[in-house]
Design a protein around this motif. Structure first.
Motif, mmCIF file in Angstrom:
data_model
loop_
_atom_site.group_PDB
_atom_site.id
_atom_site.type_symbol
_atom_site.label_atom_id
_atom_site.label_comp_id
_atom_site.label_asym_id
_atom_site.label_seq_id
_atom_site.Cartn_x
_atom_site.Cartn_y
_atom_site.Cartn_z
ATOM 1 N N LYS A 23 41.212 39.282 51.898
ATOM 2 C CA LYS A 23 41.888 38.432 52.743
ATOM 3 C C LYS A 23 40.558 37.557 52.241
ATOM 4 O O LYS A 23 39.567 37.690 51.149
ATOM 5 N N PRO A 24 40.998 35.927 52.283
ATOM 6 C CA PRO A 24 39.899 34.472 51.900
ATOM 7 C C PRO A 24 38.572 34.697 52.061
ATOM 8 O O PRO A 24 39.454 35.089 53.978
ATOM 9 N N GLY A 25 37.525 34.507 50.989
ATOM 10 C CA GLY A 25 36.309 35.034 52.527
ATOM 11 C C GLY A 25 35.610 35.990 51.989
ATOM 12 O O GLY A 25 34.362 36.343 51.470
ATOM 13 N N ASP A 26 36.569 37.198 51.131
ATOM 14 C CA ASP A 26 36.040 38.248 50.512
ATOM 15 C C ASP A 26 35.674 38.326 49.377
ATOM 16 O O ASP A 26 36.346 37.698 48.686
ATOM 17 N N ALA A 27 34.430 39.067 49.200
ATOM 18 C CA ALA A 27 34.030 38.234 47.425
ATOM 19 C C ALA A 27 35.102 39.223 46.093
ATOM 20 O O ALA A 27 34.971 38.421 45.719
ATOM 21 N N GLU A 28 35.819 40.491 46.310
ATOM 22 C CA GLU A 28 36.985 40.498 45.118
ATOM 23 C C GLU A 28 38.013 39.857 45.457
ATOM 24 O O GLU A 28 38.460 39.282 44.701
ATOM 25 N N TYR A 29 38.000 39.147 46.707
ATOM 26 C CA TYR A 29 39.244 37.979 46.790
ATOM 27 C C TYR A 29 38.946 36.895 45.899
ATOM 28 O O TYR A 29 39.568 36.185 45.660
ATOM 29 N N GLU A 30 37.503 36.359 46.324
ATOM 30 C CA GLU A 30 37.140 35.367 45.665
ATOM 31 C C GLU A 30 37.343 35.696 43.736
ATOM 32 O O GLU A 30 36.965 34.150 43.287
ATOM 33 N N ARG A 34 39.358 32.915 41.783
ATOM 34 C CA ARG A 34 38.442 32.282 40.449
ATOM 35 C C ARG A 34 39.071 32.975 39.191
ATOM 36 O O ARG A 34 39.135 31.855 38.133
ATOM 37 N N SER A 35 39.270 33.564 38.906
ATOM 38 C CA SER A 35 39.863 34.496 37.737
ATOM 39 C C SER A 35 41.402 33.845 37.431
ATOM 40 O O SER A 35 41.617 33.494 36.295
ATOM 41 N N ILE A 36 41.821 33.703 38.284
ATOM 42 C CA ILE A 36 43.516 33.412 38.865
ATOM 43 C C ILE A 36 43.726 31.528 38.119
ATOM 44 O O ILE A 36 43.993 31.291 37.064
#
Length: 49
Positions: A23-30, A34-36
């Motif tokens: 979900k937005p806000g999760d470190a992995e999500y962010e 950024r990579s995309i």
């Protein structure tokens, strides 16, 4: 390397694959966001035979 085109309905998720509902806000999500944004989106399909 053997590259084949198959329909996605023939793919089966591996039970040992620990997918997370990010979900937005999760470190992995962010990190993914950024990579995309930086490199674009590529949808790789990798499976074991």
């Amino acid at each position: 390397m053997d590259i084949q085109k198959i329909s996605t309905d023939k793919l089966k998720a591996a039970k040992y694959n620990p997918r997370k509902d990010l979900k937005p806000g999760d470190a992995e999500y962010e990190k993914l966001r950024r990579s995309i944004e930086e490199f674009g989106y590529v949808e790789p399909v990798i499976w074991n035979i």
